[in-house]
Design an enzyme around this catalytic site. Structure first.
Site, PDB file in Angstrom:
ATOM      1  N   ASP A  61     -12.027 -11.475  -9.936  1.00  0.00           N
ATOM      2  CA  ASP A  61     -12.819 -10.432  -9.278  1.00  0.00           C
ATOM      3  C   ASP A  61     -13.616 -11.133  -8.176  1.00  0.00           C
ATOM      4  O   ASP A  61     -14.552 -11.882  -8.449  1.00  0.00           O
ATOM      5  CB  ASP A  61     -13.748  -9.757 -10.304  1.00  0.00           C
ATOM      6  CG  ASP A  61     -14.549  -8.604  -9.697  1.00  0.00           C
ATOM      7  OD1 ASP A  61     -14.845  -8.647  -8.475  1.00  0.00           O
ATOM      8  OD2 ASP A  61     -14.912  -7.681 -10.447  1.00  0.00           O
ATOM      9  N   ARG A 107       0.429   9.662  -2.216  1.00  0.00           N
ATOM     10  CA  ARG A 107       0.049   8.775  -3.321  1.00  0.00           C
ATOM     11  C   ARG A 107       0.805   7.451  -3.235  1.00  0.00           C
ATOM     12  O   ARG A 107       0.268   6.384  -3.508  1.00  0.00           O
ATOM     13  CB  ARG A 107       0.271   9.452  -4.684  1.00  0.00           C
ATOM     14  CG  ARG A 107      -0.034   8.523  -5.845  1.00  0.00           C
ATOM     15  CD  ARG A 107      -0.282   9.182  -7.205  1.00  0.00           C
ATOM     16  NE  ARG A 107       0.401  10.439  -7.416  1.00  0.00           N
ATOM     17  CZ  ARG A 107       1.705  10.566  -7.665  1.00  0.00           C
ATOM     18  NH1 ARG A 107       2.488   9.502  -7.742  1.00  0.00           N
ATOM     19  NH2 ARG A 107       2.238  11.762  -7.830  1.00  0.00           N
ATOM     20  N   LYS A 122     -18.819  -2.778  -2.235  1.00  0.00           N
ATOM     21  CA  LYS A 122     -19.911  -3.730  -2.040  1.00  0.00           C
ATOM     22  C   LYS A 122     -19.806  -4.354  -0.641  1.00  0.00           C
ATOM     23  O   LYS A 122     -19.911  -3.649   0.335  1.00  0.00           O
ATOM     24  CB  LYS A 122     -19.884  -4.768  -3.162  1.00  0.00           C
ATOM     25  CG  LYS A 122     -19.700  -4.159  -4.565  1.00  0.00           C
ATOM     26  CD  LYS A 122     -20.852  -3.280  -4.998  1.00  0.00           C
ATOM     27  CE  LYS A 122     -20.551  -2.461  -6.243  1.00  0.00           C
ATOM     28  NZ  LYS A 122     -20.085  -3.194  -7.393  1.00  0.00           N
ATOM     29  N   TYR A 139     -19.343  -8.131 -15.167  1.00  0.00           N
ATOM     30  CA  TYR A 139     -19.796  -6.843 -14.663  1.00  0.00           C
ATOM     31  C   TYR A 139     -19.745  -5.820 -15.815  1.00  0.00           C
ATOM     32  O   TYR A 139     -18.735  -5.723 -16.519  1.00  0.00           O
ATOM     33  CB  TYR A 139     -18.899  -6.388 -13.501  1.00  0.00           C
ATOM     34  CG  TYR A 139     -19.264  -5.030 -12.987  1.00  0.00           C
ATOM     35  CD1 TYR A 139     -20.452  -4.832 -12.291  1.00  0.00           C
ATOM     36  CD2 TYR A 139     -18.442  -3.937 -13.219  1.00  0.00           C
ATOM     37  CE1 TYR A 139     -20.805  -3.570 -11.840  1.00  0.00           C
ATOM     38  CE2 TYR A 139     -18.798  -2.670 -12.773  1.00  0.00           C
ATOM     39  CZ  TYR A 139     -19.975  -2.501 -12.084  1.00  0.00           C
ATOM     40  OH  TYR A 139     -20.335  -1.254 -11.639  1.00  0.00           O
TER      41      TYR A 139
END
Ligand SMILES: *Cc1c(COP(=O)(O)O)cnc(C)c1O
Length: 401
Positions: free
Chosen positions: A174, A50, A199, A102
C-alpha cells in the site's frame, strides 16, 4: 510517454498528448457507458464502461507508468482497490500483514475476508524472523504499508520481496503515503501496488479513488478479470478529477515533505510533547531504510503529547489546522487515531503497536510552515493554560466513518 522523461515532467503531462484528433491539452471526460461497434465482430477498443472507458484508460496507463508496473486499474475508492486485490485469494489462504495497519484494511480482513475463509496474521514486517515464524504452507502473500499510518514504521521492501519470492508468495504494498513520486515498490521487487488515490494523488480532499498497479502478465490478466467482474471501477469524471490533481503531485509532495519536517522539528523541542514519530528524523529506527528505498518523506507524521488531557483542548484550539479525518490534501488536518481512523482495531492491538490516547496524527498541508507552527503553538499554549486552571470541557468527538 517518453520514459526518459523525469517523473515531474511525466506527472505534469498526464493525458496531454493522448488526444491527437483535437490536440486537447487536458484529456476529455468521456461520459459514455456504451460504445458503438463499427460492425459485427469489430470494436473501437471500448465496449462497455465497466470494462474500459477512454478517460479511465489514460489514468490507468499513467498510473502503471508512474509505478513502473505493467497494468493500472482505477477503482472507486482505496477500499475498492483493496477489495479487488484481496479477491485474488480464497478459502484456506493465509496472508501476512503489517502490524500497524490502516483501520479500514484491518476491518476488511477481519470482518469480510474471514467470512470467505481467508485468514491474516499481523507482524512487524521488518522483522524477518517474525515473518518466517508467521509463514504457513498456505501463506499466499505479504501485505505491507511503509511507512505505516499512524506510527510511521518502515519496512525494508526489498528484503521482504526477496523472502516472499523464495516461498512463492506475492508482495503487495500500500503505497498511499509516499506515492510513486517518492517510492516505487515494484522496482524493489513487489508484485502489486495499491493506493488510496483519495489522499496525495488526488491531493485536494475532493475526490474518492483507488488505484492498483500490477507487474507480470499472468497477474495483470487475473486482476483485469477481477476489476471488471467486481465492478468497483472509477467513473470518468472522477478519473479526470484525479488526473487534474496528479499533475501537481511533485510540487505538492516537496512542500508536504519540507513542511512536515519543519513541524516535526518544532514539536520535538516542545515541552508538552513526549515523542515524535517521523522517519525523516535521524533517530527514527527506520531512518536508514527509508533513505535507501525512497527519495523523500511523506507529509504525515504522528506525535504523543505528554498528558492525554492535552488532546481535547488542543483539537479545540487549532484554527488553521482542521480537526478532520483523511490525509494527503493541501489543507493541514489533524486526526485522533484512537477514536477515529483506528476505532475498529481492538484496544489490545492498538496498545501493542502504540496507538494510544496520547497519539495524534498530523497530515501537514502545503500552507506556510510558519503559519502552521504558530497555529500549533497557540493551541498548545491555550491547552496548557486551560489545564493549569483546571478547566475541563467534555464532549468527545465521535468517529464519523
Ligand atoms: C485512506 C486509506 C485507505 C482507504 O482508502 P479510501 O480511498 O478511503 O477508500 C487505504 N490505505 C491507506 C494507507 C489509507 O490511508
Amino acid at each position: 510517454m517518453d520514459d526518459k522523461l523525469r517523473i515531474e515532467s511525466r506527472l505534469a503531462q498526464i493525458g496531454s498528448q493522448e488526444d491527437p484528433a483535437t490536440g486537447a491539452v487536458n484529456f476529455p471526460i468521456y461520459q459514455s457507458t456504451a460504445f458503438r461497434h463499427p460492425r459485427l465482430g469489430q470494436s473501437t477498443g471500448f465496449d462497455y464502461i465497466r470494462t474500459k472507458n477512454p478517460t479511465r484508460s489514460v489514468l490507468e496507463n499513467a498510473a502503471a507508468e508512474l509505478e513502473s508496473g505493467d497494468v493500472g486499474f482505477a477503482c472507486s475508492s482505496g477500499m475498492a482497490a483493496l477489495s479487488t486485490v484481496f479477491s485474488l485469494f480464497g478459502q484456506g489462504d493465509h496472508l501476512v500483514v503489517s502490524l500497524d495497519l490502516y483501520g479500514g484494511t484491518y476491518r476488511m480482513l477481519e470482518r469480510i475476508l474471514s467470512k470467505y475463509g481467508i485468514t491474516a496474521s499481523y507482524v512487524d514486517t521488518n522483522d524477518l524472523e517474525a515473518l518466517e515464524a508467521t509463514r504457513r504452507p498456505n501463506t499466499k502473500a505479504v501485505f505491507i504499508e511503509t511507512p505505516t499510518n499512524p506510527l510511521m514504521m518502515i519496512t525494508d521492501i526489498q528484503a521482504v520481496c526477496t523472502w516472499a519470492r523464495q516461498h512463492h508468495m506475492l508482495t503487495i504494498v500500500d503505497n498511499t503515503l509516499l506515492t510513486p513520486f517518492f517510492q516505487r515498490p515494484l522496482e524493489l521487487g513487489a508484485d502489486i501496488v495499491v493506493h488510496s488515490a483519495t489522499k496525495y494523488l488526488g491531493g485536494h480532499n475532493d475526490v474518492l479513488a483507488g488505484l492498483i498497479v500490477t507487474k507480470g502478465s499472468e497477474l495483470s490478466t487475473e486482476m483485469a478479470m477481477l476489476h471488471n467482474s467486481i465492478g468497483a471501477v472509477l467513473g470518468p469524471t472522477d478519473c479526470y478529477q484525479l488526473m487534474r490533481g496528479m499533475k501537481t503531485l511533485a510540487l505538492r509532495m516537496e512542500r508536504h515533505e519540507s513542511n512536515a519536517l519543519a513541524l516535526a522539528d518544532y514539536l520535538l523541542h516542545h515541552e508538552a510533547i513526549a515523542e515524535v514519530f517521523h522517519p525523516g528524523l535521524p533517530d527514527h529506527p527506520g531512518y536508514e531504510i527509508q533513505n535507501r528505498q525512497s527519495s523523500g518523506n511523506t507529509g504525515i507524521f504522528s506525535f504523543k503529547v505528554k498528558d492525554a488531557k492535552y488532546v481535547e483542548p488542543l483539537l479545540r484550539h487549532i484554527r488553521l489546522i482542521a480537526f478532520a479525518e483523511s490525509l494527503g490534501g493541501v489543507e493541514s488536518l489533524m486526526t485522533y487515531p484512537a477514536v477515529q481512523t483506528h476505532a475498529d482495531i481492538p484496544v489490545e492491538i492498538r496498545d501493542a503497536v502504540g496507538v494510544d490516547d496520547r497519539l495524534l496524527r498530523f497530515s501537514v498541508g502545503i500552507e506556510h510552515a510558519s503559519d502552521l507552527i504558530a497555529d500549533l503553538g497557540n493551541a498548545l499554549e491555550a491547552a496548557r493554560i486551560e489545564l493549569e486552571e483546571g478547566i475541563t470541557l467534555g464532549g468527545q468527538q465521535g468517529s464519523d466513518r
